[in-house]
Design an enzyme around this catalytic site. Structure first.
Site, short mmCIF file in Angstrom:
data_model
loop_
_atom_site.label_atom_id
_atom_site.label_comp_id
_atom_site.label_asym_id
_atom_site.label_seq_id
_atom_site.Cartn_x
_atom_site.Cartn_y
_atom_site.Cartn_z
N CYS A 134 45.67 -3.51 68.50
CA CYS A 134 45.45 -4.78 67.77
C CYS A 134 45.99 -6.00 68.52
O CYS A 134 45.56 -7.12 68.26
CB CYS A 134 46.08 -4.71 66.39
SG CYS A 134 45.31 -3.47 65.34
N HIS B 220 46.63 -12.24 63.80
CA HIS B 220 45.90 -10.98 63.67
C HIS B 220 45.68 -10.71 62.19
O HIS B 220 46.60 -10.78 61.39
CB HIS B 220 46.70 -9.86 64.32
CG HIS B 220 46.17 -8.49 64.06
ND1 HIS B 220 44.82 -8.20 64.13
CD2 HIS B 220 46.78 -7.33 63.73
CE1 HIS B 220 44.64 -6.92 63.85
NE2 HIS B 220 45.82 -6.37 63.60
N ASN C 122 40.84 -5.43 58.88
CA ASN C 122 41.50 -5.41 60.18
C ASN C 122 40.49 -4.93 61.23
O ASN C 122 40.11 -3.77 61.25
CB ASN C 122 42.71 -4.47 60.11
CG ASN C 122 43.50 -4.43 61.39
OD1 ASN C 122 43.04 -4.84 62.44
ND2 ASN C 122 44.72 -3.91 61.32
N1 ACO Z 1 44.46 3.20 47.12
C1 ACO Z 1 45.38 3.49 46.17
N2 ACO Z 1 46.62 3.90 46.46
C2 ACO Z 1 46.95 4.00 47.77
C3 ACO Z 1 46.06 3.73 48.79
C4 ACO Z 1 44.77 3.29 48.45
N3 ACO Z 1 43.83 2.97 49.34
N4 ACO Z 1 46.67 3.93 49.97
C5 ACO Z 1 47.92 4.32 49.74
N5 ACO Z 1 48.10 4.39 48.38
C6 ACO Z 1 49.29 4.77 47.64
C7 ACO Z 1 50.23 5.64 48.44
O1 ACO Z 1 49.82 6.99 48.37
C8 ACO Z 1 51.55 5.38 47.76
O2 ACO Z 1 51.59 6.17 46.59
P1 ACO Z 1 52.99 6.86 46.09
O3 ACO Z 1 53.89 5.69 45.79
O4 ACO Z 1 52.56 7.62 44.90
O5 ACO Z 1 53.44 7.68 47.24
C9 ACO Z 1 51.45 3.93 47.31
O6 ACO Z 1 50.06 3.59 47.36
C10 ACO Z 1 52.25 2.94 48.17
O7 ACO Z 1 52.03 3.22 49.54
P2 ACO Z 1 52.66 2.35 50.68
O8 ACO Z 1 52.15 2.85 52.01
O9 ACO Z 1 54.15 2.27 50.53
O10 ACO Z 1 52.01 0.90 50.34
P3 ACO Z 1 52.23 -0.49 51.01
O11 ACO Z 1 52.57 -1.49 50.01
O12 ACO Z 1 53.11 -0.43 52.24
O13 ACO Z 1 50.76 -0.88 51.52
C11 ACO Z 1 49.52 -0.87 53.60
C12 ACO Z 1 50.10 -0.03 52.45
C13 ACO Z 1 48.45 -1.76 53.03
C14 ACO Z 1 48.93 0.08 54.63
C15 ACO Z 1 50.61 -1.74 54.27
O14 ACO Z 1 51.74 -0.95 54.50
C16 ACO Z 1 50.18 -2.37 55.57
O15 ACO Z 1 49.32 -3.23 55.61
N6 ACO Z 1 50.83 -2.00 56.69
C17 ACO Z 1 50.63 -2.65 57.98
C18 ACO Z 1 49.40 -2.26 58.67
C19 ACO Z 1 49.26 -3.11 59.93
O16 ACO Z 1 49.62 -4.25 59.98
N7 ACO Z 1 48.79 -2.60 60.99
C20 ACO Z 1 48.75 -3.52 62.16
C21 ACO Z 1 48.33 -2.97 63.28
S1 ACO Z 1 46.89 -2.00 63.12
C22 ACO Z 1 46.53 -1.44 64.71
O17 ACO Z 1 47.20 -1.66 65.68
C23 ACO Z 1 45.36 -0.53 64.84
#
Ligand code: ACO
Length: 324
Positions: free
Chosen positions: A115, A251, A281
């Protein structure tokens, strides 16, 4: 001091025709539009058609950037494609784009920083131009992440999409460029964090393409702190302050990251260009896509100071300040 400046002449973007909405995804995995919107800000993403390769998206974005720049394909002597989803293991997607544009001179190669790839590619092009080695570069971010997603994993498949963005960067004598050009670049990486975000395949390990794996909440924490530090370094290096920034073009990974970084830096949210709702993304394509959108709708104008940044697999991260 360098005699040359690397000046942005034109910007272009391309999103494939096919759209996948959050509701479409809710019919494929256990998720909802409400969850995706609240956690990420994403409403839809674009998916490349069967047979449409990363180089195809890159070539269309490049043609639009060339048109905006008012230069011919043959005026380009350097092509850098930032991608983690190349057409083939080799040759470089950049050489395929070069051929699709009908360019037979200069050099073309890929940069792999996931990314962060577009920021790395800008840094690379800027160095070549500043040393006078090339005259006019096409710097492209292009991805088909739909091809490396595990479509049964709701924690990753809702986040990514396909697309491409390109800019024409031109070497100009500093006397001609005035204040315009790339003002500073700050790049970082730390391989200790590989397992937070990677693809579980590759030619020399599994001989497969593999699927994207991510510990999303861990990446999120690193994103906010590392991007903020990098931005501060780039701003300091350019000899300006965060208040001098006219537009923040980050980004487009997650609206919550964009907002958290802006808040940490004390940047007015009205200066943040956000297109994440429109395409999710798109990895290395996201910064030039957002920049193209903001140039096209007249927000970013010649003379504006634009701050770009990204974080991605590696981990890699970086930022740059560009006077448009
Ligand atoms: N729908 C419903 N529930 C979901 C989904 C979904 N699509 N995905 C995960 N959950 C659930 C999980 O299972 C978890 O459930 P649990 O509490 O029962 O275990 C709950 O939601 C919370 O999960 P988290 O991973 O803690 O959620 P978070 O608030 O962190 O959001 C996300 C997840 C959106 C992925 C976030 O962490 C994020 O954006 N991270 C950064 C990603 C990023 O910036 N990447 C950049 C580089 S990408 C690259 O280089 C290719």
């Amino acid at each position: 001091m360098n005699e040359y400046a690397s000046v942005v002449r034109g910007v272009g973007g391309y999103l494939p025709e096919k759209v996948l909405t959050n509701d479409d995804l809710a019919r494929m995995v256990d998720t909802t539009d409400e969850w995706i919107t609240a956690r990420t800000g994403i409403k839809k993403r674009h998916i490349a058609a069967d047979g449409e390769a990363t180089s195809d998206l890159a070539a269309i974005a490049s043609k639009r950037a060339l048109k905006a720049a008012g230069v011919k394909a043959d005026d380009i002597d350097l092509i850098i494609v930032a991608t983690a989803t190349p057409d083939h293991t080799f040759p470089a997607t950049a050489t395929i784009v070069q051929n699709k544009l009908g360019i037979t001179r200069g050099a073309a190669f890929d940069v792999q920083a996931v990314c962060s790839g577009f920021v790395y590619a800008i840094a690379t092009a800027d160095n070549f131009l500043a040393r006078g080695q090339f005259e006019r570069a096409l710097v492209i971010g292009a991805e088909t992440f739909s091809r490396i997603l595990d479509w049964s994993d709701r924690s990753t498949c809702v986040l990514f999409g396909d697309g491409a963005g390109a800019i024409v960067l031109e070497r100009q004598d500093k006397k001609v460029a005035g204040e315009r050009g790339v003002k500073s670049v700050h790049l970082r990486s730390d391989g200790r964090y590989k397992d937070l975000l990677y693809v579980d395949g590759g030619p020399s390990t599994t001989q497969t393409v593999g699927h994207l794996r991510m510990v999303g909440n861990q990446v999120f924490k690193h994103a906010v702190s590392k991007i903020s530090e990098s931005v501060k370094a780039a701003v300091e290096q350019a000899g300006c302050t965060i208040d001098d920034v006219d537009w923040f073009v980050p980004h487009q990974a997650n609206q919550r990251i964009l907002s958290a970084v802006a808040e940490k830096l004390g940047l007015d949210e009205a200066k943040v260009v956000s297109t994440v709702a429109e395409h999710g993304n798109t990895s290395a394509a996201s910064v030039p896509l957002a920049l193209a959108a903001a140039v096209d709708d007249g927000r970013v104008k010649p003379g504006d100071l634009v701050l770009i940044e990204a974080i991605g697999g590696g981990l890699t991260w970086g930022s740059a300040l560009i006077r448009i």
